[in-house]
Design an enzyme around this catalytic site. Structure first.
Site, PDB file in Angstrom:
ATOM      1  N   GLU A   9      -2.625   2.031  -6.359  1.00 29.38           N
ATOM      2  CA  GLU A   9      -3.215   1.753  -5.054  1.00 29.38           C
ATOM      3  C   GLU A   9      -4.452   2.582  -4.710  1.00 29.38           C
ATOM      4  OE1 GLU A   9       0.218  -0.075  -2.336  1.00 29.38           O
ATOM      5  OE2 GLU A   9       0.430   2.079  -2.604  1.00 29.38           O
TER       6      GLU A   9
HETATM    7  C1  ACM Z   1       3.800   1.827  -5.373  1.00 27.82           C
HETATM    8  O1  ACM Z   1       4.721   1.281  -4.747  1.00 27.82           O
HETATM    9  N1  ACM Z   1       2.612   2.002  -4.806  1.00 27.82           N
HETATM   10  C2  ACM Z   1       3.968   2.279  -6.723  1.00 27.82           C
END
Ligand code: ACM
Length: 683
Positions: free
Chosen positions: A311
C-alpha cells in the site's frame, strides 16, 4: 455456549441443543479441531478419575515435558506424583519449527493408557494439543475415548498475524494468543511490529524509533526474547514484520530525514492508507535501514524476515521533483518512455532491502505488492489482495503464503474463512508450483481491536483457518460439523486463558452499570460490527485515541445466536408448515423459533430504560427497536407458516419495508439475523 438465560432463552437453548445433537448423531462425537488426518475410534474408554502418570523417555527438548505437565495440570488439577495409567511420550529428536521439521505424530488411547510417538518433539507437542481436546464428560465422569490417531499437517506454514502497531498489545496478550495458537496447531506468529501508528520494538541503535514511534507502548528487547522463548516452547516460530517503505509514518516521525518530502510528521493517529513513504533515493535511508535490520535480524532468530511493502501508491515520490528526476535519470519510466513509474522505484528499493536481509542470512517476505519482474525468486510473497497474487507469484517461482480470505479483522464468518483454500481443487498451479505454496496466515489487523477485545476478534474464527491449513482437504467439507467443533474449541480456549468470551461480557457489564445486564446481552448477542472497513465510513471518526468500549466492540464478529437462528429457520423452511401429525421434531423447531422471537420482541421494553440511563448506550436505542420490529414481523410469518396461510400482498409489502428499515446499521453495528429473516419471509 454462553450461560443459560432465564425463562424463554433457557428453553430455546435446550431445544436447540437437542436438535443439534440429533443432527450430528451420524458423526463421531468428538471435538477435535483441526481434524486429524486419520482416526479410528474404538469402543473402550480410559477413565480420568485416576491421574495419568507422565512417562517421558529420553527427552532432549524440555518443551515436551513442560507442555505435558501443563496439559496434565489442566486435565486433572495439580496432583501428587501420579500412579495411574501412563501417558507415554516418545520422539526421535528435537524439532526445529524454523527448519520446517516434521510435525507428524501418532496418538493412541486405550483403556490401559495413552501413548504418543513422533519423529520430532514438534510432533509430540502437536499430539498433546490433540490429546487436550479428547476428553469427554458423561454422567459426571471424564474419560478419554479409545482412539488411534495418525496425523500430519497439510501445510507447513500456518500463521496468525497480530498487529501490535495500530494498538499496542502487551506481552500477556501475545502469550495467551500463543497458547491459543498452539491449541489449534498454528505454528507461525507473524508479529506486525511497525506501521504508521506505531513502532513497537526497542531499538538500541536507533532509539528514537521506539521512543517516538512507540511512545504509547513498545516491547523491550528482553520482552521480545521472552515472547520468542514462550513461542518456541510451544513449537511456534515468530516472524517479525518491519513494514517499509509505506506504512512507516512512525519511523519518519522519529527520523525526519527518512521522509520523501519536507513535511514534518507526527506518529499517525488517523487510520487508512496514508501513502506516506520513506525516500528510496537517499543513501541515508539505506544506511538507517541497514543499521536497524542488522540489529533486528539478530534479535529475531527466525530465518524469515518480513519487510511489508504494501500500500504505497508512490504519490509522494512522483510529487517530489528531486525523486521524480531520480526516476527519470534511472529510466524508471512507463511504456510511454515519459511517465515515471513508481513500481520500478519500489522494486529498486525492494532489491536493496533484499540484499540487506540476505546479507544477514535471512529470507525476505513481503506483501504481494512487492512482486515485480525483477524481484529475485528467493523473496516469499504473501498474497492478500486476491488469489491471483498467490498463483502469479508461484508461477514466477516464489514461495507463497495465502492471506486473502483469512482477514479475520473484517468480521466475516468462520465458514467464509474455512472456504478459502491455498490450493483448491481447481488450482491452476502445476505440481512443482504447488510445492511453493507454504501455507497461509490469518491476519488480525488492529485498527478496531485493542488489547482488551483483540482475543474476541481472533477467536474462535482463527481456529477455522487453522483447520483449513492443517487438515486434509477432503475431510474438511462439512461446515456444520466444523461449527460444532469450533464451539467446543472456543470453550477450551477460555480455559487456556484467552478472553474472547469474558472480555465482551465484562464490557457489557460495564455498559449496563448497576442495571441488569441480561437485556443488553440479548441485543449484543444478535448484532455484529459492520463488515470490512465500513466502520470508517459511517459518520463516526475513529482515531488511535478512540476508546473501543461501545456496544459495537462487545458485539461478536460472528454472532453464534444468529447463526443458530439461521439453522433453525432453514430447518423449519425445509420441513414446511407444521400440521397435525407432523413430526415432534418439527413442532419443537417451531416452538424454539417462537420462544426466541418472543424474547427478542419483548427485549426492547426491558432495555430502553437501561439505555436511557447511559450516554454511551443511547446511540444504540434504535437498534433495540429494530430488533423488536423484526421479531414482530417474523412472529407473524411463523404463524402463517404454522397455519398454512399465504401472506397477503399487503402484508408482504409491509414486511419487506420493515426488513429494509431494520437492516440499517446503528453505531457501526447491524442485526446479524437479517439474512435468516429474509429467508423466512421469502424476500
Ligand atoms: C495489508 O492488508 N495492507 C497487507
Amino acid at each position: 455456549m454462553r450461560r443459560l438465560q432465564a425463562g424463554y432463552a433457557g428453553l430455546f437453548w435446550v431445544i436447540m441443543t437437542l436438535w443439534t445433537t440429533s443432527q450430528l448423531l451420524a458423526q463421531p462425537v468428538h471435538s477435535l479441531l483441526p481434524l486429524p488426518a486419520e482416526m479410528r475410534w474404538g469402543q473402550g474408554r480410559l477413565n480420568l478419575k485416576t491421574p495419568l502418570k507422565l512417562q517421558l523417555d529420553n527427552s532432549p527438548d524440555p518443551a515436551v515435558g513442560a507442555a505435558a505437565r501443563r496439559l496434565l495440570t489442566r486435565l486433572q488439577g495439580p496432583t501428587e506424583p501420579a500412579t495411574g495409567p501412563l501417558l507415554q511420550i516418545r520422539y526421535g529428536q528435537t524439532g526445529r519449527p524454523e527448519k520446517f521439521d516434521e510435525e507428524r505424530y501418532s496418538l493412541r488411547v486405550t483403556p490401559m493408557g495413552v501413548s504418543i510417538d513422533a519423529p520430532t518433539s514438534l510432533g509430540a507437542l502437536r499430539a498433546l494439543a490433540t490429546l487436550e481436546q479428547l476428553p469427554i464428560t458423561e454422567k459426571r465422569q471424564r474419560y478419554l475415548p479409545e482412539v488411534d490417531i495418525v496425523d500430519q499437517p497439510r501445510f507447513a506454514w500456518r500463521g496468525l498475524l497480530i498487529d501490535a502497531a495500530r494498538h499496542f498489545m502487551p506481552v500477556a496478550v501475545i502469550k495467551r494468543n500463543l497458547d491459543g495458537m498452539a491449541a489449534v496447531k498454528l505454528n507461525v506468529l507473524h508479529w506486525h511490529l511497525t506501521d504508521d501508528q506505531g513502532f513497537r520494538v526497542e531499538s538500541k541503535v536507533l532509539p528514537r524509533l521506539h521512543q517516538v514511534g512507540g511512545a504509547d507502548g513498545f516491547y523491550t528487547q528482553a520482552q521480545v526474547r521472552e515472547v520468542l522463548a514462550y513461542a518456541a516452547a510451544r513449537g511456534i516460530r515468530v516472524v517479525p514484520e518491519f513494514d517499509v517503505p509505506g506504512h512507516a509514518t512512525s519511523w519518519i516521525a522519529a527520523y525526519p530525514r527518512l521522509a520523501s518530502n519536507d513535511s514534518v510528521y507526527a506518529v499517525a493517529q488517523k487510520w487508512g492508507v496514508l501513502n506516506i513513504a520513506l525516500d528510496p533515493t537517499r543513501e541515508t535511508t539505506y544506511s538507517l535501514l541497514d543499521s536497524l535490520f542488522t540489529e533486528m535480524t539478530a534479535l529475531f532468530p527466525d530465518p524469515y524476515f518480513h519487510i511489508g511493502g504494501d500500500e504505497n501508491d508512490g504519490r509522494q515520490w512522483r510529487r517530489n521533483p528531486r525523486i521524480a528526476a531520480y526516476m527519470k535519470a534511472h529510466k524508471m519510466l512507463k511504456a510511454d518512455g515519459k511517465t515515471v513509474d513508481k513500481h520500478q522505484l519500489q522494486t529498486y528499493f525492494n532489491r536493496r532491502v533484499l540484499a540487506m536481509v540476505q546479507k544477514r542470512g535471512k529470507i525476505m517476505v513481503g506483501w504481494d505488492e512487492i512482486l515485480g519482474p525483477d524481484l529475485p525468486q528467493a523473496a516469499v510473497i504473501q498474497s492478500w489482495r486476491g488469489k491471483k497474487g498467490l498463483n502469479d507469484a508461484a508461477k514466477l517461482g516464489h514461495p507463497v503464503l495465502l492471506s486473502n480470505g483469512y482477514y479475520i479483522d473484517l468480521n466475516y464468518s468462520a465458514a467464509s474463512h474455512y472456504d478459502a483454500d491455498p490450493l483448491p481443487a481447481d488450482t491452476p498451479l502445476s505440481a512443482a508450483e504447488q510445492k511453493l505454496v507454504l501455507g497461509g496466515e490469518a491476519t488480525m489487523w488492529a485498527e478496531f481491536a485493542d488489547s482488551v477485545i483483540v482475543d474476541s476478534r481472533i477467536w474462535p474464527r482463527a481456529a477455522a483457518v487453522a483447520e483449513r491449513l492443517w487438515s486434509p482437504q477432503a475431510a474438511t467439507q462439512n461446515v456444520p460439523d466444523m461449527y460444532h467443533r469450533l464451539a467446543a474449541v472456543s470453550a477450551g480456549l477460555e480455559t487456556l486463558g484467552l478472553r474472547h468470551r469474558r472480555a465482551p461480557e465484562m464490557l457489557l457489564r460495564q455498559l449496563a452499570g448497576a442495571a441488569d445486564v441480561a437485556p443488553l446481552r440479548t441485543l449484543a448477542e444478535v448484532i455484529e460490527p459492520v463488515k470490512e472497513y465500513k466502520r470508517h465510513f459511517q459518520g463516526f471518526a475513529y482515531t488511535t485515541q478512540t476508546p473501543l468500549n461501545r456496544l459495537v466492540d462487545a458485539a461478536p464478529a460472528e454472532s453464534e445466536v444468529a447463526r443458530r437462528f439461521g439453522l433453525l429457520v432453514d430447518s423449519v423452511l425445509a420441513a414446511g408448515p407444521a400440521a397435525p401429525g407432523r413430526s415432534a421434531a418439527v413442532a419443537r423447531q417451531f416452538a424454539a423459533l417462537r420462544v426466541q422471537l418472543l424474547q427478542w420482541q419483548s427485549n426492547d421494553t426491558r432495555l430502553q430504560p437501561v439505555m436511557a440511563l447511559h450516554p454511551t448506550l443511547r446511540e444504540y436505542r434504535p437498534l433495540s427497536v429494530q430488533l423488536e420490529a423484526i421479531a414482530t414481523v417474523l412472529l407473524e410469518r411463523l404463524t402463517q407458516l404454522q397455519t398454512k396461510q399465504s401472506p397477503s400482498a399487503e402484508w408482504l409489502t409491509t414486511a419487506k419495508a420493515t426488513l429494509d428499515i431494520v437492516q440499517k446499521p446503528v453505531g457501526q453495528a447491524e442485526l446479524a439475523i437479517m439474512p435468516a429473516a429474509r429467508r423466512l419471509i421469502g424476500s
